[in-house]
Design a protein around this motif. Structure first.
Motif, PDB file in Angstrom:
ATOM      1  N   ALA A  28       0.597  -1.229   0.088  1.00  0.00           N
ATOM      2  CA  ALA A  28      -0.013  -0.059  -0.133  1.00  0.00           C
ATOM      3  C   ALA A  28       0.756   1.381   0.022  1.00  0.00           C
ATOM      4  N   THR A  29       2.181   0.911   0.328  1.00  0.00           N
ATOM      5  CA  THR A  29       3.008   2.346   0.296  1.00  0.00           C
ATOM      6  C   THR A  29       4.383   1.846  -0.267  1.00  0.00           C
ATOM      7  N   VAL A  30       4.453   1.912  -1.697  1.00  0.00           N
ATOM      8  CA  VAL A  30       5.649   1.437  -2.215  1.00  0.00           C
ATOM      9  C   VAL A  30       6.928   2.198  -1.879  1.00  0.00           C
ATOM     10  N   GLY A  31       6.791   3.529  -1.824  1.00  0.00           N
ATOM     11  CA  GLY A  31       8.037   4.230  -1.755  1.00  0.00           C
ATOM     12  C   GLY A  31       9.207   3.898  -2.773  1.00  0.00           C
ATOM     13  N   ASN A  32      10.437   3.538  -2.382  1.00  0.00           N
ATOM     14  CA  ASN A  32      11.330   3.172  -3.368  1.00  0.00           C
ATOM     15  C   ASN A  32      11.474   1.818  -3.354  1.00  0.00           C
ATOM     16  N   GLY A  33      10.384   1.049  -2.865  1.00  0.00           N
ATOM     17  CA  GLY A  33      10.182  -0.243  -3.526  1.00  0.00           C
ATOM     18  C   GLY A  33      11.103  -1.464  -2.787  1.00  0.00           C
ATOM     19  N   HIS A  34      11.497  -1.311  -1.481  1.00  0.00           N
ATOM     20  CA  HIS A  34      12.156  -2.189  -0.658  1.00  0.00           C
ATOM     21  C   HIS A  34      11.325  -3.325  -0.587  1.00  0.00           C
ATOM     22  N   SER A  57       8.236   9.773  -8.504  1.00  0.00           N
ATOM     23  CA  SER A  57       9.443   9.622  -8.311  1.00  0.00           C
ATOM     24  C   SER A  57       9.722   8.340  -7.792  1.00  0.00           C
ATOM     25  N   ALA A  58       9.254   8.123  -6.470  1.00  0.00           N
ATOM     26  CA  ALA A  58       9.288   6.892  -5.840  1.00  0.00           C
ATOM     27  C   ALA A  58       9.040   5.702  -6.729  1.00  0.00           C
ATOM     28  N   LEU A  59       7.846   5.744  -7.349  1.00  0.00           N
ATOM     29  CA  LEU A  59       7.391   4.778  -8.059  1.00  0.00           C
ATOM     30  C   LEU A  59       8.391   4.385  -9.341  1.00  0.00           C
ATOM     31  N   GLU A  60       9.141   5.524  -9.734  1.00  0.00           N
ATOM     32  CA  GLU A  60      10.218   5.161 -10.701  1.00  0.00           C
ATOM     33  C   GLU A  60      11.179   4.503 -10.114  1.00  0.00           C
ATOM     34  N   ALA A  61      11.759   4.912  -8.853  1.00  0.00           N
ATOM     35  CA  ALA A  61      12.822   4.107  -8.291  1.00  0.00           C
ATOM     36  C   ALA A  61      12.517   2.642  -7.939  1.00  0.00           C
ATOM     37  N   ALA A  62      11.311   2.591  -7.533  1.00  0.00           N
ATOM     38  CA  ALA A  62      10.744   1.264  -7.294  1.00  0.00           C
ATOM     39  C   ALA A  62      10.732   0.379  -8.587  1.00  0.00           C
ATOM     40  N   LYS A  63      10.422   0.945  -9.812  1.00  0.00           N
ATOM     41  CA  LYS A  63      10.302   0.325 -10.941  1.00  0.00           C
ATOM     42  C   LYS A  63      11.586  -0.197 -11.547  1.00  0.00           C
ATOM     43  N   ASN A  64      12.496   0.561 -11.167  1.00  0.00           N
ATOM     44  CA  ASN A  64      13.908   0.337 -11.713  1.00  0.00           C
ATOM     45  C   ASN A  64      14.434  -0.841 -10.847  1.00  0.00           C
ATOM     46  N   ARG A  65      14.043  -0.790  -9.292  1.00  0.00           N
ATOM     47  CA  ARG A  65      14.561  -1.912  -8.623  1.00  0.00           C
ATOM     48  C   ARG A  65      14.148  -3.076  -9.034  1.00  0.00           C
ATOM     49  N   LEU A  66      12.819  -3.109  -9.284  1.00  0.00           N
ATOM     50  CA  LEU A  66      12.274  -4.354  -9.679  1.00  0.00           C
ATOM     51  C   LEU A  66      12.886  -4.819 -10.973  1.00  0.00           C
ATOM     52  N   GLN A  67      13.011  -4.076 -11.870  1.00  0.00           N
ATOM     53  CA  GLN A  67      13.578  -4.407 -12.886  1.00  0.00           C
ATOM     54  C   GLN A  67      15.005  -5.127 -12.832  1.00  0.00           C
ATOM     55  N   LEU A  77       2.671  -1.601 -10.610  1.00  0.00           N
ATOM     56  CA  LEU A  77       2.608  -0.278  -9.846  1.00  0.00           C
ATOM     57  C   LEU A  77       1.666   0.664 -10.370  1.00  0.00           C
ATOM     58  N   ILE A  78       1.111   1.299  -9.422  1.00  0.00           N
ATOM     59  CA  ILE A  78      -0.114   2.043  -9.597  1.00  0.00           C
ATOM     60  C   ILE A  78       0.035   3.533  -9.065  1.00  0.00           C
ATOM     61  N   HIS A  79      -0.061   4.422  -9.792  1.00  0.00           N
ATOM     62  CA  HIS A  79       0.270   5.804  -9.168  1.00  0.00           C
ATOM     63  C   HIS A  79      -1.073   6.316  -8.531  1.00  0.00           C
ATOM     64  N   ALA A  80      -1.417   6.052  -7.321  1.00  0.00           N
ATOM     65  CA  ALA A  80      -2.816   6.578  -6.730  1.00  0.00           C
ATOM     66  C   ALA A  80      -2.730   6.169  -5.241  1.00  0.00           C
ATOM     67  N   GLY A  81      -3.551   6.840  -4.649  1.00  0.00           N
ATOM     68  CA  GLY A  81      -3.529   6.751  -3.281  1.00  0.00           C
ATOM     69  C   GLY A  81      -4.023   5.302  -2.921  1.00  0.00           C
ATOM     70  N   HIS A  82      -3.685   4.713  -1.731  1.00  0.00           N
ATOM     71  CA  HIS A  82      -3.920   3.535  -1.171  1.00  0.00           C
ATOM     72  C   HIS A  82      -5.303   3.614  -1.092  1.00  0.00           C
ATOM     73  N   ASN A  99       3.394   0.781   5.283  1.00  0.00           N
ATOM     74  CA  ASN A  99       4.438   1.368   5.773  1.00  0.00           C
ATOM     75  C   ASN A  99       4.608   2.809   5.715  1.00  0.00           C
ATOM     76  N   LEU A 100       4.036   3.287   7.006  1.00  0.00           N
ATOM     77  CA  LEU A 100       3.275   4.711   6.880  1.00  0.00           C
ATOM     78  C   LEU A 100       4.429   5.661   6.968  1.00  0.00           C
ATOM     79  N   GLY A 101       3.844   7.034   7.084  1.00  0.00           N
ATOM     80  CA  GLY A 101       4.830   7.887   7.240  1.00  0.00           C
ATOM     81  C   GLY A 101       5.209   8.690   5.978  1.00  0.00           C
ATOM     82  N   TYR A 102       6.656   8.979   6.019  1.00  0.00           N
ATOM     83  CA  TYR A 102       7.212   9.575   4.786  1.00  0.00           C
ATOM     84  C   TYR A 102       8.288   8.872   4.187  1.00  0.00           C
ATOM     85  N   LEU A 103       8.708   9.159   3.098  1.00  0.00           N
ATOM     86  CA  LEU A 103       9.840   8.332   2.646  1.00  0.00           C
ATOM     87  C   LEU A 103      11.216   8.993   3.045  1.00  0.00           C
TER      88      LEU A 103
END
Ligand code: SAM
Length: 188
Positions: A28-34, A57-67, A77-82, A99-103
């Motif tokens: 529900a909170t992808v951030g950098n995708g860890h 920008s976080a989703l982009e980092a997560a996308k790279n990590r997954l690739q 990956l969905i660019h929308a609020g949970h 994983n709440l809070g800020y990135l």
């Protein structure tokens, strides 16, 4: 000597114990995708992960990590609020992780908020299959963190014990404010 597990490690252990290969789960909170990477590895090649975040920008980092880890095919990956998860997912899922809070290292003003978090938790419980597990890692150190935690606990405490196991895991003697874990298991 081993210390007791802090919140994030504890949440990962719970996921490994309760989520099987082939499971369908939501980050529900992808951030950098860890966490997304972790979930994708836990569910394996036959499983699936939907990931939500409001920060492109976080989703982009997560996308790279997954690739880089050859996991992209089992993740959407969905660019929308949970809080809008039910607009994107209509089938039951076996697990949901928040994983709440800020990135860390990013804009600290982009942060989860009481109303949207509660809405997302309620939507998530509707999507959760019987036997499924929701985990919310909660941080108290930032502005609004305590209010968010209190609202979540007030809501979770009232869940029917016949339908849900509800667990609150936290250290009670630490001067820093380490993350806490709220785990909700939908019972058979
Ligand atoms: N799990 C992430 C990781 O492994 O890097 C860290 C998540 S970070 C603590 C919290 C994330 O929640 C931030 O990336 C933030 O953009 C996101 N967020 C804030 N409000 C949101 C919302 N309404 N829906 C989805 N994500 C949200």
């Amino acid at each position: 000597m081993k210390d007791l597990k802090q919140g994030v490690d504890f949440s990962h252990n719970l996921i490994k114990e309760h989520i099987n290969k082939g499971a369908k789960v939501i980050d529900a909170t992808v951030g950098n995708g860890h966490d997304t990477q972790f979930l994708a590895e836990v569910v394996g090649a036959k499983g699936f992960v939907w990931g939500f975040d409001v920060q492109e920008s976080a989703l982009e980092a997560a996308k790279n990590r997954l690739q880089e880890n050859e996991l992209s095919e089992r993740v959407k990956l969905i660019h929308a609020g949970h809080e809008k998860m039910q607009d994107y997912i209509s089938e039951n899922v076996d697990g949901i992780l928040f994983n709440l809070g800020y990135l860390p290292g990013s804009n600290k003003e982009i942060i989860t908020t009481v109303d949207t978090t509660l809405q997302a938790v309620k939507s998530g419980l509707e999507l959760l299959a019987v036997g499924g597990l929701m985990i919310v890692v909660v941080y108290l150190g930032h502005e609004g963190g305590k209010k968010e935690q209190q609202a979540l606990l007030d809501y979770a405490k009232k869940l029917d014990e016949k339908k849900y196991n509800v667990l609150h895991y936290r250290f009670i003697n630490q001067s820093s404010q380490p993350p806490q874990v709220l785990a909700i298991k939908k019972r058979n």
